[in-house]
Scaffold this active site. Structure first.
Site, mmCIF file in Angstrom:
data_model
loop_
_atom_site.group_PDB
_atom_site.id
_atom_site.type_symbol
_atom_site.label_atom_id
_atom_site.label_comp_id
_atom_site.label_asym_id
_atom_site.label_seq_id
_atom_site.Cartn_x
_atom_site.Cartn_y
_atom_site.Cartn_z
ATOM 1 N N GLY A 1 0.779 -1.241 0.000
ATOM 2 C CA GLY A 1 0.000 0.000 0.000
ATOM 3 C C GLY A 1 0.805 1.282 0.000
ATOM 4 N N GLU B 1 4.427 4.142 5.750
ATOM 5 C CA GLU B 1 3.201 3.338 5.707
ATOM 6 C C GLU B 1 2.098 4.144 5.015
ATOM 7 O OE1 GLU B 1 1.678 0.777 5.385
ATOM 8 O OE2 GLU B 1 1.250 -0.226 7.279
ATOM 9 N N ASP B 2 1.110 3.442 4.496
ATOM 10 C CA ASP B 2 0.009 4.129 3.824
ATOM 11 C C ASP B 2 -1.006 4.697 4.819
ATOM 12 O OD1 ASP B 2 -0.861 1.598 4.622
ATOM 13 O OD2 ASP B 2 -1.632 1.010 2.659
ATOM 14 N N ASP C 1 -4.541 2.525 11.126
ATOM 15 C CA ASP C 1 -5.940 2.284 11.441
ATOM 16 C C ASP C 1 -6.010 1.825 12.900
ATOM 17 O OD1 ASP C 1 -8.679 1.924 10.661
ATOM 18 O OD2 ASP C 1 -8.328 -0.199 10.363
ATOM 19 N N LYS D 1 -6.187 7.321 10.801
ATOM 20 C CA LYS D 1 -7.600 7.182 11.194
ATOM 21 C C LYS D 1 -7.636 7.029 12.710
ATOM 22 C CE LYS D 1 -9.797 4.288 7.685
ATOM 23 N NZ LYS D 1 -10.358 2.929 7.468
ATOM 24 N N PHE E 1 -13.781 3.624 4.832
ATOM 25 C CA PHE E 1 -12.838 2.799 4.090
ATOM 26 C C PHE E 1 -12.448 3.490 2.790
ATOM 27 C CE2 PHE E 1 -11.063 -0.725 1.731
ATOM 28 C CZ PHE E 1 -10.267 -1.286 2.714
ATOM 29 N N ARG F 1 -5.532 0.255 -6.294
ATOM 30 C CA ARG F 1 -4.246 0.840 -5.888
ATOM 31 C C ARG F 1 -3.736 1.837 -6.919
ATOM 32 N NH1 ARG F 1 -2.246 -2.252 -1.545
ATOM 33 N NH2 ARG F 1 -2.628 -4.496 -1.623
HETATM 34 P P1 IMP Z 1 -3.791 -1.418 11.237
HETATM 35 O O1 IMP Z 1 -2.879 -2.512 11.658
HETATM 36 O O2 IMP Z 1 -5.211 -1.673 11.649
HETATM 37 O O3 IMP Z 1 -3.308 -0.043 11.644
HETATM 38 O O4 IMP Z 1 -3.920 -1.510 9.677
HETATM 39 C C1 IMP Z 1 -3.114 -0.884 8.783
HETATM 40 C C2 IMP Z 1 -3.344 -1.526 7.433
HETATM 41 O O5 IMP Z 1 -4.739 -1.777 7.200
HETATM 42 C C3 IMP Z 1 -2.920 -0.602 6.323
HETATM 43 O O6 IMP Z 1 -1.582 -0.833 5.956
HETATM 44 C C4 IMP Z 1 -3.885 -0.960 5.201
HETATM 45 O O7 IMP Z 1 -3.382 -2.020 4.436
HETATM 46 C C5 IMP Z 1 -5.121 -1.456 5.890
HETATM 47 N N1 IMP Z 1 -6.205 -0.430 5.944
HETATM 48 C C6 IMP Z 1 -6.706 0.182 7.023
HETATM 49 N N2 IMP Z 1 -7.674 1.052 6.705
HETATM 50 C C7 IMP Z 1 -7.790 1.000 5.360
HETATM 51 C C8 IMP Z 1 -8.621 1.707 4.418
HETATM 52 O O8 IMP Z 1 -9.458 2.573 4.727
HETATM 53 N N3 IMP Z 1 -8.437 1.370 3.109
HETATM 54 C C9 IMP Z 1 -7.523 0.453 2.704
HETATM 55 N N4 IMP Z 1 -6.724 -0.220 3.543
HETATM 56 C C10 IMP Z 1 -6.856 0.057 4.871
HETATM 57 MG MG MG Z 2 -1.387 -2.226 3.800
#
Ligand code: IMP
Ligand code: MG
Length: 186
Positions: A50, A105-106, A109, A137, A158, A171
């Site tokens: 991502g 990182e992208d 969340d 987020k 999302f 992507r």
């Molecule tokens: P975390 O471990 O929950 O912080 O997740 C991070 C990962 O979840 C990111 O690297 C994304 O791949 C994915 N992710 C979280 N939210 C979104 C979204 O709104 N769209 C697409 N991918 C997301």
């Molecule tokens: Mg990701």
């Protein structure tokens, strides 16, 4: 604004962040990073897949000696909610002990992916470790995680585009938008 791509039909009409806004913010982040790391040599780690578009844009704006490496992590599968399970799919090529590491990182969340990564890279002896994420987020955070640099704070929706996927698609969109819920509810 060119939005002729057919896959834009799966997004809500109003884009969340345009390519012009992204480009401007990337320049600001790079300037901040340049100031903070002046006189040092950076190891910039791209979290695949991502973060790839953000990473290539960002490193080209950073006027410092740096090396790059790549890591692939899985935490999501094809769902829109975190599974809570973090796995290393592809590890770094080079050791990071003694290095000043910047993780790219992208999106943050729940924070689970990055808190795992942070601990993992620090345990390998990185001299310093910071995180730059394009999107944050904060409403969905499940573990405490401090992000050193972030591009945009977004609501709990999302999003796809500019590297972010749903089921590996979208992507390639140059802008970031909110996926219509009917796309993942069907
Ligand atoms: P975390 O471990 O929950 O912080 O997740 C991070 C990962 O979840 C990111 O690297 C994304 O791949 C994915 N992710 C979280 N939210 C979104 C979204 O709104 N769209 C697409 N991918 C997301
Ligand atoms: Mg990701």
């Amino acid at each position: 604004m060119e939005q002729s791509k057919r896959i834009y039909a799966d997004l809500r009409d109003e884009l969340l962040i345009t390519r012009e806004q992204i480009a401007a913010r990337v320049k600001e982040l790079a300037a901040q990073i340049e100031r903070d790391y002046a006189g040092r040599e950076l190891t910039v780690v791209c979290i695949l897949k991502g973060a790839a578009p953000f990473f290539v844009d960002l490193i080209r704006e950073i006027d410092l000696p740096l090396t790059v490496d790549f890591m692939a992590i899985s935490s999501y599968g094809s769902a829109t909610k975190s599974s809570g399970v973090v796995r290393i799919l592809k590890d770094l090529d080079k050791p990071v002990n003694g290095k000043d590491v910047l993780i790219v990182e992208d999106i943050v969340d729940s924070g689970m992916t990055l808190s795992f990564l942070k601990e993992n890279l620090l345990s390998r002896g990185a001299a310093s470790l910071r995180i730059v994420t394009l999107l944050d987020k904060p409403e969905r955070r499940r573990v405490p995680l401090s992000v050193d640099y972030f591009g945009f704070t977004i609501p709990d929706e999302f999003v796809v585009g500019y590297g972010l996927d749903y089921d590996e698609k979208y992507r390639n969109l140059p802008d970031i938008g909110v996926l219509k819920p009917e796309v993942y509810e069907k």
